[in-house]
Structure formats: C-alpha cells, structure tokens
Design a protein around this motif. Sequence first.
Motif, PDB file in Angstrom:
ATOM      1  N   ARG D 187      14.219  20.922  41.110  1.00  0.00           N
ATOM      2  CA  ARG D 187      14.983  20.766  40.000  1.00  0.00           C
ATOM      3  C   ARG D 187      16.511  20.420  40.211  1.00  0.00           C
ATOM      4  NH1 ARG D 187      11.369  24.282  37.378  1.00  0.00           N
ATOM      5  NH2 ARG D 187       9.659  23.212  36.593  1.00  0.00           N
ATOM      6  N   GLU D 192      16.385  14.252  36.389  1.00  0.00           N
ATOM      7  CA  GLU D 192      15.235  13.973  35.455  1.00  0.00           C
ATOM      8  C   GLU D 192      14.636  12.771  35.757  1.00  0.00           C
ATOM      9  OE1 GLU D 192      13.892  16.012  33.551  1.00  0.00           O
ATOM     10  OE2 GLU D 192      12.592  14.624  32.633  1.00  0.00           O
ATOM     11  N   SER D 343       8.010  16.534  34.035  1.00  0.00           N
ATOM     12  CA  SER D 343       9.060  15.438  33.616  1.00  0.00           C
ATOM     13  C   SER D 343       8.504  14.107  33.099  1.00  0.00           C
ATOM     14  CB  SER D 343       9.714  14.935  34.748  1.00  0.00           C
ATOM     15  OG  SER D 343      10.534  15.926  35.170  1.00  0.00           O
TER      16      SER D 343
END
Lengths: 81, 81, 81, 375, 375, 375
Positions: D187, D192, D343
């Motif tokens: 992450r 994203e 995601s």
Amino acid sequence: MSELFINAAEIMAVGMTSVIAFLLLLIFCMSMMAKYLPKGATHEPTPRSARKQSKAGNQPSDDTVAAISAAVHAYRTQRKK
Amino acid sequence: MSELFINAAEIMAVGMTSVIAFLLLLIFCMSMMAKYLPKGATHEPTPRSARKQSKAGNQPSDDTVAAISAAVHAYRTQRKK
Amino acid sequence: MSELFINAAEIMAVGMTSVIAFLLLLIFCMSMMAKYLPKGATHEPTPRSARKQSKAGNQPSDDTVAAISAAVHAYRTQRKK
Amino acid sequence: MDKLTLLWQTTGLSAITVGQTAMIIVGGILLFLAIAKKFEPLLLLPIGFGAILANIPLAGFTEAGGVLYYVYKVGIDTGMFPLIIFMGVGALTDFGPLLANPKMMLLGGAAQFGIFATLFGAIALNFVPGIEFSMADAAAISIIGGADGPTAIFLASRLAPDLLGAIAVAAYSYMALVPIIQPPIMRLLTSESERQIKMKQLRPVGRREKIFFPLAVILLTLLLLPSATPLVGMFCLGNLMRESGVVERLTKTTQNDLINIVTIFLGLAVGSKLQAEQFLSFQTLGILILGAIAFAIGTASGILMAKLMGKFSKEPINPLIGAAGVSAVPMAARVVNKVGLDSNQSNFLLMHAMGPNVAGVLGSAVAAGILLALV
Amino acid sequence: MDKLTLLWQTTGLSAITVGQTAMIIVGGILLFLAIAKKFEPLLLLPIGFGAILANIPLAGFTEAGGVLYYVYKVGIDTGMFPLIIFMGVGALTDFGPLLANPKMMLLGGAAQFGIFATLFGAIALNFVPGIEFSMADAAAISIIGGADGPTAIFLASRLAPDLLGAIAVAAYSYMALVPIIQPPIMRLLTSESERQIKMKQLRPVGRREKIFFPLAVILLTLLLLPSATPLVGMFCLGNLMRESGVVERLTKTTQNDLINIVTIFLGLAVGSKLQAEQFLSFQTLGILILGAIAFAIGTASGILMAKLMGKFSKEPINPLIGAAGVSAVPMAARVVNKVGLDSNQSNFLLMHAMGPNVAGVLGSAVAAGILLALV
Amino acid sequence: MDKLTLLWQTTGLSAITVGQTAMIIVGGILLFLAIAKKFEPLLLLPIGFGAILANIPLAGFTEAGGVLYYVYKVGIDTGMFPLIIFMGVGALTDFGPLLANPKMMLLGGAAQFGIFATLFGAIALNFVPGIEFSMADAAAISIIGGADGPTAIFLASRLAPDLLGAIAVAAYSYMALVPIIQPPIMRLLTSESERQIKMKQLRPVGRREKIFFPLAVILLTLLLLPSATPLVGMFCLGNLMRESGVVERLTKTTQNDLINIVTIFLGLAVGSKLQAEQFLSFQTLGILILGAIAFAIGTASGILMAKLMGKFSKEPINPLIGAAGVSAVPMAARVVNKVGLDSNQSNFLLMHAMGPNVAGVLGSAVAAGILLALV
Ligand code: NA
Ligand code: NA
Ligand code: NA
C-alpha cells in the motif's frame, strides 16, 4: 587369451545347461504342486489397489455404486411426488 | 573489517547483476521457444492424480462417468418396461 | 549371582513403582486438562484419508455426489424435451 | 537413600538446564504457531517437535547414535532432504503463467535484491560491537529474503550449519507472515489507481513450451552458474517429470509420499539444530531482524521493478504483482490477489501474480548458487 | 578485470569439456527417447537427466559429497535399489499363466542362450585389436540379452561398475525397441501356418499353487544356485506378499510408492555413470552391438525351442510365444500377440505368451546367478 | 571331473548345515503361521522370509555387503525402524477412550507387572544350570510381556542384539495368540457376575484435550524418564500430527506408505537375526517360556487391578477390561469384547477396553525406558 576363450566356451556350456536343468527341476516341482496341492477355489487375489488401477470401466468402485443407487433411488422417490 | 565490507558491496553488485542477467537470458530463451516451438495443442498435462486431488466438482472421474451412464441407462431401461 | 538376584528384585520394585507413579501423574494431568482446557466443539479430526478408507457406503465422495447430481440433472433435462 | 539419589539422577528434572528449558518453550511456541495459527504447519510442527526432542536432557537425541543425529547426518549434511523437497516443489509447480508472460521473470529477479541488500546489511552490522558475522554467515542469513524454505536450508547447511536452525525457523515464520508483512509495504509503494490496473488475460501455453522450459533452465544454469545446479537441477527434474506426462506414477509419488516423508524428517533435523548454545544468542536476534528486513526489501524491490516495467510496457502492469516475486508460493500470489480485490472488486490478479511467484523460486535458487560461488 | 576473469572462471562455459558436452547431448537424446518416443520413460527419463547432471562442470554431482555420489553409494554400490525394484516386480507379476502350463518355463530358459552366446562373443571380440573385455566385463555385457533392467544393473554393479551406465542404457533401450527388433526375427524363423497355430485355453490356477510357487523357486534356488538368491529371493518375497493375500497394504506400497521412489533414484544413479571418460569409448559401441546381438539370439533361441517343443507336444504350440521368453514384460508378450494377430485375426496369444514372458524374468535372474558363481 | 566338483561346491546343497536347514524350516513355519493362520502377517511374513534368506549357505545375506546386513545396520542398529513404526502407531492411535476415563491408565500400568516379574523370573532361571542370562538379556526378554512389537525390537536392539530374533518372534507370536492365551486367564480370575458388569457410556472428548495429551506425555517423560523419550517421543509426534489436524498429508503418509515401507524392511532385518547359532539354543526355549509367562502375568495383573479399582470406584468397572492393559492393540480389546459378550449378549466392552489398551502401549514404552535407565 585363448585360455579366456576356452573358459568362455565352458561357461556358455555349463551355464546354459544349468539354466535348463534348473528350470526343468522347477517344471517338475510345478507339476507336482498342480497334482498334489489340495485344490482350493481358483480364487483370484486381485488386491483392491490393482482393481482400482485397472481402467476396467465396467467395474465401478463400491462406493460409486452405492452413490448411484442412492441417487437413482432419491430421484425416483422425488419423481413420484 | 572494511575489506569484508567492500567485499560485501561487491557481492551485492555482482550478484544482483548476475541474477538479472541470467533471468534476462532466460526470458530471451522463453521468447524464442514461444516463437519457434511448433505449437501443439495447448493440452494440459493434468495427471490423473492431480485431477483427483483438485476438488473440481464438475470433473467427475472416468469410471464415475461410466458408472453413471450405466446406472442411468439401466434405470431408463427399467422404467420403459 | 545372588547379587544379580537382589538387583533384579530391586529393579522389579523400583520399576513397577515408577511406572505406576508416572501414570498416576499422567492421570492427574489428564484430569486437569479435562477440567481447565476450554471446551471446543468435540470435533472429530477424521482426516480425509481415513474417511476415504472407511468403507462407509453411505458416504460417497464429494465428486461422486457432484457427478451424480450432474448426471441426474442432465437426464432430467433430457427427458423434458 | 543412595539408590534414591541414583534414581533422581536419571530424571530429566535433575539434569535440565535453563537453556534447555528455554528451548523446549521455543519448541512449544513453534508448535503453537503451527497448530493454532496454522503458520506453515507442515514444517513448523516437525521443527517444533524436533526442538523439544533435541533439548531433552540425558536422552542424547543429537549425540552420535541418537535419532536426530542420524536424521541430520543423512538428510541435511548430505544436502539430500532439501534437494528432494525441491524436486517435489518442481513437480508441483506450473510454469504456465510465467511462460505466458516471460517478462514477469524480471520481477522474480528484482525481489532477490532483498537477499543481496541484506548480505550487505549483515556485514554492516559487524560495526555494532558484539555481533560478528562472517561472509558465509551473512550469505546464509540473507537467503531468508528468498522466501524459500528448502533453498534456505540447503544454503545454510553448506555455509553456516550452526545457524541453520534459526535461519530455517525465520524463513518459514516469515513465509507464514507474508499476509501481514507484505500488504502495508504494497500500500505504501502503490497508489490506489495503480492497484486498480487490470491486466490482459494470459495466453494459453502449449505443452511443448512447458516441457522445454525446465530443460532450457538447466542448460542455462549449467553453462553460466554451475554452483546453482544442485538446487535448480533437482527442481527442473521434478518439473520435467511433471510436464513430460510420460512418468505420471513417478510424478505422483514425488508430489505426495516422497515429499511428505522427507518433510517430516527434514523438519525433525532442522529442529535438532535448535539447541540452546546456538539459538539463545544475540545472533538469533540479528537473524530475525535481518530476515524481516530482507523480506521487506525483497517485496519493495519487486513492486518498484513492476512500476518501472509498467512505464515501459505496452500492456498495463499492476505493480502489486511485483510483491509476489519473493516466492513464498502460493501465499504471496494470494496476498496480491487479496490486496488487488480490496481496491477493485472485479480485478483478479491471482494468475498474473503466479508468474512472478514461480519466477521467485527460480530467482532465489539462482541467487543461492551465486552466493555459493562467490562466498 | 581480474574480478571478471574470476567470475568467468566460475561459469560452466569456461570449464566444460568436449566430452561433457557430448554426454549432455547423450542425456538429451535419452530424454528425447523417453518423452517423445516413450522408450521406457520411467527409467530413461531419470537416467537421461542424471546423465546431464553428472556432466555439469564444476558442480561435483558425482564427486564425494555430491548428490549423485550419495545416491550411487547408497543404492547401487550396496545393490539395494535393483533388488528393491525386483521385489516390486515380483509383487506385480502374476505367475498364473506359467503355472497353468509349466512347460512354458523352458522357453524362458532357452531365450537365455542369448546371454551365454554373447558372453562367448564378447570374449571372441578380444581378437579385434583395441577391444579388451575381461570375463567380468563380458558377463556384465551379455546380461543385456536377459532383457531385464534391474537384473542387468545388479549384475553390472557387481562385475563391471565402470560399464554400468552403458549396459543399463543399452538394456532399457533394447527393451523399448522390442516391437522393432523382434518381429523380423519372428517372421524369419516361422512360417505363416506356424504363426496361425491356435493354442488351448489355459486352465485356471488355484490360489495355493500361486502361494507355493515363489516358495518352491526360492527353495530350489537356495539348494542349487545360492549366488542367484539375492535377485531371486527379493523377487519371490514380492510375489509371495502379493499371492499370500494377507499383507495387502505392504503389497500395495511395494507395487506403487516404494518402487516409484526407488525408480527415480535408481535412474539418477545409473545416469551418474554416464560420464565421458567411460561412455565415449570403443567399449560402449561394443556393448551396444553385443547387446543387440544378445537380444536377437535370445529371441531366436526362444522361437526355435518353441518349434522343437511343438514337435514333441500333444497340445499345439505356436512358436511365436518363444520370442516372449526374453522377458521384457509385458512388451514382448504384446508383440507376440500383435504378430500373431497379423497372421490370424482371431488368435489371441497374449495370455499364452505371458507364461514364457514371466519365465524369462526368472530365467535371466538364474542366469545372472550362474554368471556370478562362475565368473 | 574336477570342474564338476567345483560346480558342486557352488551349490547350496554342498554347503548347507543342519542348523541352516532347521532355521529355513523355522522360517517356513513362520510363513505358515503368517499366511495360513494369519498370525500378525504384516510382520511375520517378512520375518519368516528374512529367516530363510539369512540362512542360505554361500549367499552372504547377513555378511558385510549383503542385503540383510545393510538393512539391519541402517534400520535396527540405529534404532530408526522401530522408532518410525512407533511414530506410525502414534498416528494411528486414538486416545479418546482413555481421555474420557483417565483412570483406565492404571490398568495399562498394572499390566506391565508382567514385564518386571519376568525380569525377576529370568534371573531366577539362572539357578538352573546351563542357562545364563545377564541382566540386559533378562530385561530384553521380559519386555515381551509388554505385548508391543516395536518396543520389544527397540529394547532388544539396545540391550541384547543377539536375542533380538527370538524376542521379536516371541513377541509377535504371542500378540497373535492373544485370543487363545487371554480368555482362560480372564475366566479364571473373574466370576460370571463380574463379567456381566455394564459400564457407563464414555463422554465425548474435545479436540483440545486430544492435542494436549501427546504434549503432556512428552513433557512428563522428558522431566521424569528421559531414557523413555526416544520411544515415547516418536509416538507422541505421530499422535500430535494426527490430532493437530493441520498436517493431514504428513499424517496420511505416516499411517500408510511410510509405516508399510519400514515394516517390510524391519521384518527382513529381524529375520536376519534368526540364525542357527543364536536361535537354536536353550536360550530360545527360555525366551519362549518366559515370554508366555510374562504375557500371562501381565493379563492377570491387569484384571486384578481392575477388580481392585472396581472396589473403590463409584462407577462400575468390568474387570475384563484389565486384560486389555497388556496392549496388543486392538486385538486384546477385541478379545475383551468377545469374552464380555459371551457372558452378556448386550454388553459391548470394546470402547471401554480401548482405554486400557492404548494405555498399555504407553505403559510398556515407559517400562522400556525404565529398563534402559536401570539395567
Ligand atoms: Na524467492
Ligand atoms: Na530374461
Ligand atoms: Na504394553
């Protein structure tokens, strides 16, 4: 050298004779066994494993058969309703 | 001590370069293989064992299928009577 | 010789006492475990393998069941036509 | 009274040391991790039990004539056990996803940077007083970053047998911890939108390519890196048996009973190296820390390489799959899939991650060979 | 620059010899035969791969401490691997067809003439300058005519370990070539009408006979030919486990996982003997030629014996089944069946050929024992 | 003529001794018991066959370089084979019935009195001229009373390797004879009304208890009786693998192929100890007699302990279940069930007898450890 050669010939003769003599004796034993051994059923040993390995499509395993009968039975019962 | 240190840095550099170089060569080989190997069917090897282990419910084994068809056939025949 | 004899008697006494003492301790442990271990479900481990080996005819394997349902379904669909 | 004293002296209670007690507790912790936490139980259960057995006072499991002594001598000293396991892993590995997209191999290479960086780090640690790692020690420790059990055990048995216990335990523990270690790094290093990238479906791979692949690997290895051929060779043998399709009965045995039998005894033998004198030391702490660092760097460098490749590639590449390059098959690929799904609910990365994942196995075997050659 | 030279010296490319290159190609050919041609793949695949590994420069597979070194020491030097395989073959062999017609045993004996004639031939070849076979070499080579892999490997490991690689490769290759080698000889030595002879159906054989048979064999062997008892004994043990019906779980393991595990390592160990110095020689050529001759003579003498027996037998005997006497179970019996069908579409000789076929296994084990005793 | 003499001298007939002939007959008797009488065939078949092989003249099975020599060296000298079997037995044992009623453990303890009483008896026999047992011999013999094959073989291999053959044969024979030896003793020591006692149904046992049990056993053993940890440890490892539920593939292999492979070779190795010089002696007779006595005393003391416990227990205890304390799993428990059914058609004692039965396995392993420590 030529001694080795003679030696080889000797082994060939003695060896081949021995093999045949040995197997003749074995044939004799087998005939005796066939004659004098009390005959049991000509039962095949077929261990489970072997049976499973053979791809004999017409010999489904026990629990397959059980499953089938259960399924067909269930289906039949269901249709009756 | 600091010699060991330099040595380690050297191994780090040489080692990482070698790994990448080796794998680049392998990528090259793989691309060549993909290009020039005669295309067979994209047949999956799936050994029997593997197939059995996979819980893929929709791939019943050969003799199950045989058993089923036999059962269904038998049932159908029986119902016709 | 008679020393060996006394020695044997000694081993008999000490040995048997030790076995019983050891097992009494183990019994104590087991009682403690039964009392103080948090009770989970009385879940049987029954490894798959064991289950497969047991000849329990009424427990056909998962993919047999899947195969059956597929077959019966297919048969049913076919009959409807 | 005299007799009672003698009897007392035959008990373990009379002879057990603090170190042995501590190591038996360590064995218990490994069993707990294996059974309750399902941390790589196939290895950690026998390792944990082996650790207990190895530390029983007066029982002599690890002395000449003891069970664990023989198992270690026969299986690890010779290198046979990890190599047989590696053959089994080869027989279980499908290189299809990698062959469908050969560039993924680079991710399996980049992730090995964890190994080499840690080697450097381990030597750097020598500046800390009290720690003294030789180059061989450092190499054996750094292989933890390869995230591959048999490779780690094989290399440690060659370079630093005394550290083998700690190294194997660290390697398997971190492999079990992949779902905890990797996601934060993933992450941190990706945005994203990068995590949402969808990749093109993989082409089907022909049987011939799969058969020739292990042969190509062994040929390249023997020409360029012969020191890697024990590991790579046994791996390729297993894979060739699998893909050739002509020796199914051998493949099946290799994938099942052979690998199972060897796993039990490999675990016991590794456990036999978990002895107080060796394990309860500053070094073990160093190994655990360096192992975690190796793992983290490997994950990061895989991801960064994937981002780099994405820049130059026509096809889109989701950088998450780089994390799978550390190997830890198939756990790392599953973690990639899960983080990807977080995601984008419809983005299944599993098969795309399998490519770098199996490449990672090869990559760390190659790295182990390089270390054997250079150290 | 100096470092680069050092690095270069760690590569296989820098160290590989012409001999090693040639042997790696030989290994590749064996793999090709195993995978593409399905020549006895269970053995030739591991042998071929073992040959590649054994010839990797700088990797030391066959030196003390190398994987193949250990496997050879443990499995072949001791004789254990071929003997365990032979136990497995015993557990897989059904002597029913032989017990139903004991005279078939003679065919399995006659076919061993291939062995002894070749022994003589190998010694005769010594008159050719440049070839020099000792009696032990000649005996080890001649056993190829027995068409039985484990027997050949066992005898070679006792009498001529240096020739083991070539002998094993020749034995398995010729066994795979049975469908090509035998039919012309069969057609040459039999007339169309002989090939059409139908044989009487075999009587069913009782369980007791099957149990007593391995016992009778081991008793006769121990009384008359103790040097054959390692091979014959392990074979009879496997067969007794099978027929006794009381140790099914042992039989199943012997027939499957045990034989599979040993096969993999036996193959690798044999492959480890395929090294340039030993294999790339005039001798190997001699072995290949003599092996083919042994095979052909064995086939021919089996057929001729069957013709002779047919003359004196009340029941008709199809001389084709004599060819199955060389063993190579069950390939030779299948070839007999096929050649028989070519002449008469309704004549199924398979079961009749199985008698001489399994007799051939015993016959060559007995011949091996005689060679061990006399050489 | 000279040549014929030489040939004759290679036959077994020329060299066989009376002792070898007798031992081959003994081997035949063992095979008969295994196959026709189904006496513990998994062990007695390989033992019997091994005995035949070991007594073949001129074949050298048990001399350096012979098959049985290697198998014995690798498997029994090291103690590995009985320990691996014990691991397998652990993986096959369900301690549920014992955990449901821990007091049953005492019955498995009491039955070990057969061992210690026989130790005393064996030494007492030394007063008879011609018999001379050392303490180690006596201990190895007395363990027959433990009714557990691997324990007996392990202890004999440590204390009296020369007697190993006779001890193992006696142990397995008496285990097979449990249905004949035990019922008369059971009937003698119990009244009809005692045999009819119904016992309360066993409570179900939680998974956690089953997992912690092997751990508790190994901890207690290592603290108090480290000399018992090889046997008890391997047993507990097998049981922990089974009950943990996280290593199913290892458990399955341990319960099947691993134990099967080892059983075959363990049997052969034991058979190799059945050689004339050692077996055909007064000592063997002594072993057989003492073994039977040990068995009978064990059975009796188990029953008497059960009667004693019944006096002090709130729950009724059927004294028959004490007989199962000798172990011989699961035969002894089945015999208890049968004798119980003879007195009361609706009284099923099987599960109640399984508790003492599995306790007996632990009990004799513990007794073996004590003997190793004290002798
Ligand atoms: Na890796
Ligand atoms: Na033959
Ligand atoms: Na017992």
